[in-house]
Write an enzyme that holds these catalytic residues in place. Structure first.
Site: not given
Ligand code: MEV
Length: 314
Positions: A93, A101, A144
């Site tokens: 979702p 992303s 990510d």
């Molecule tokens: C985003 O899912 C996780 C953060 O730590 C950003 C990143 O690690 O690139 C907030």
């Protein structure tokens, strides 16, 4: 036509801290974004049919276009001359916080690679998706896109000198149920990451101490996961949430859902991802507890995802 996929993810330990070189733990979830890319006249067109993604897609449109331009540049393709259609769908979702992303960047990069016969390795796909992630997160850690590319349960440490990151596969005794609750607030990860960097710059003493605690917590969590001590894992998730509150990335909706999950018996709960909205995650071993926590969140009018961490095939 070229096809690709990218896993969604849940950060169990260390979001935000990982941007600055602290270790973190991330798990892919059994929902993925799928992409299809087809050579077509008329420049680059995008048809985004991801589940529940309307607000999310609209908010992120400009960042999505920038991310594709960055991706093509990294692949050595001139974006002005590029002409193809992209379709996005799949079961992940469009909630903020689940790595949507990065999952879409990995899926698109794989689909482009297939459609244009580039034969890119997973390592290259991960590098390309990292470049694309800069459009969404500004200064992303890479956690990510790494989870979106490789899947599984991973230990991650960013190499602050720009070399290869440390990525280790972790395995646990058996998969564990979790509940992901969405605040429904589309968060701007880039602004959240910049906010932490700014406060860290202004208040180095306070932040250095918190970052040290986050590093120790990640190591304790790795051990607890490997020992399959789920009570301990839950306690450490609660501690992690406290640290995230202290660096000011939580919000009242996230705190509400975290408290609600704990009150319903979750072993632990914390925000997951960039915060400022987006999602929280609760550790809920067993289908019964998972259902109890999920229903309580739904009853309050929030959307949930029932999934597991530590699934081998992911
Ligand atoms: C985003 O899912 C996780 C953060 O730590 C950003 C990143 O690690 O690139 C907030």
């Amino acid at each position: 036509m070229g096809r690709g996929y990218g896993f969604g993810k849940v950060i169990l330990f260390g979001e935000h801290f990982v941007v600055h070189g602290v270790s973190g733990i991330v798990s892919a979830i059994d929902s993925a974004t799928e992409a299809e890319v087809k050579k077509a006249p008329g420049g680059i067109t995008i048809k985004d049919e991801r589940r529940g993604s309307k607000g999310y897609t609209e908010e992120k449109k400009a960042q999505q276009i920038e991310s594709i331009e960055r991706m093509l540049k990294s692949m050595g393709i001139e974006s002005k001359a590029a002409s193809f259609s992209i379709w996005l769908g799949g079961s992940l979702p469009g909630f903020s916080g689940l790595g949507a992303s990065a999952a879409s960047s990995v899926a698109i990069a794989r689909a482009i690679s297939e459609e244009f016969g580039l034969g890119l390795s997973d390592e290259r796909i991960n590098e390309i998706a990292y470049e694309a992630e800069k459009a969404y997160a500004g200064n992303p850690s890479g956690i990510d896109n790494t989870a979106a590319t490789y899947g599984g349960l991973l230990w991650f440490k960013r190499n602050m000198a720009g070399g290869p990151n440390i990525i280790e596969r972790l395995s646990i005794e058996k998969p564990v149920e979790i509940v992901i609750g969405s605040t429904g607030i589309v968060a701007n990860t880039k602004a959240m990451v910049e906010g932490v960097a700014e406060r860290k710059r202004k208040n180095p003493q306070k932040y250095d101490a918190l970052f040290k605690q986050a590093e120790a917590l990640a190591f304790a969590a790795k051990k607890a996961l490997q020992d399959f001590d789920l009570k301990k894992v839950g306690e450490l998730m609660n501690e992690n949430h406290l640290l995230l509150q202290k660096i000011e990335v939580s919000c009242k909706e996230l705190d509400f859902l975290v408290d609600l999950a704990r009150a319903q018996g979750a072993f632990g709960a914390k925000l997951t991802g960039g915060g400022g909205g987006g999602c929280m995650v609760a550790l809920t071993p067993g289908r019964e507890l998972q259902e109890k926590v999920a229903r309580a969140i739904e009853k309050e009018g929030f959307e949930v995802l029932r999934t597991k961490i530590g699934v081998k095939r992911l």
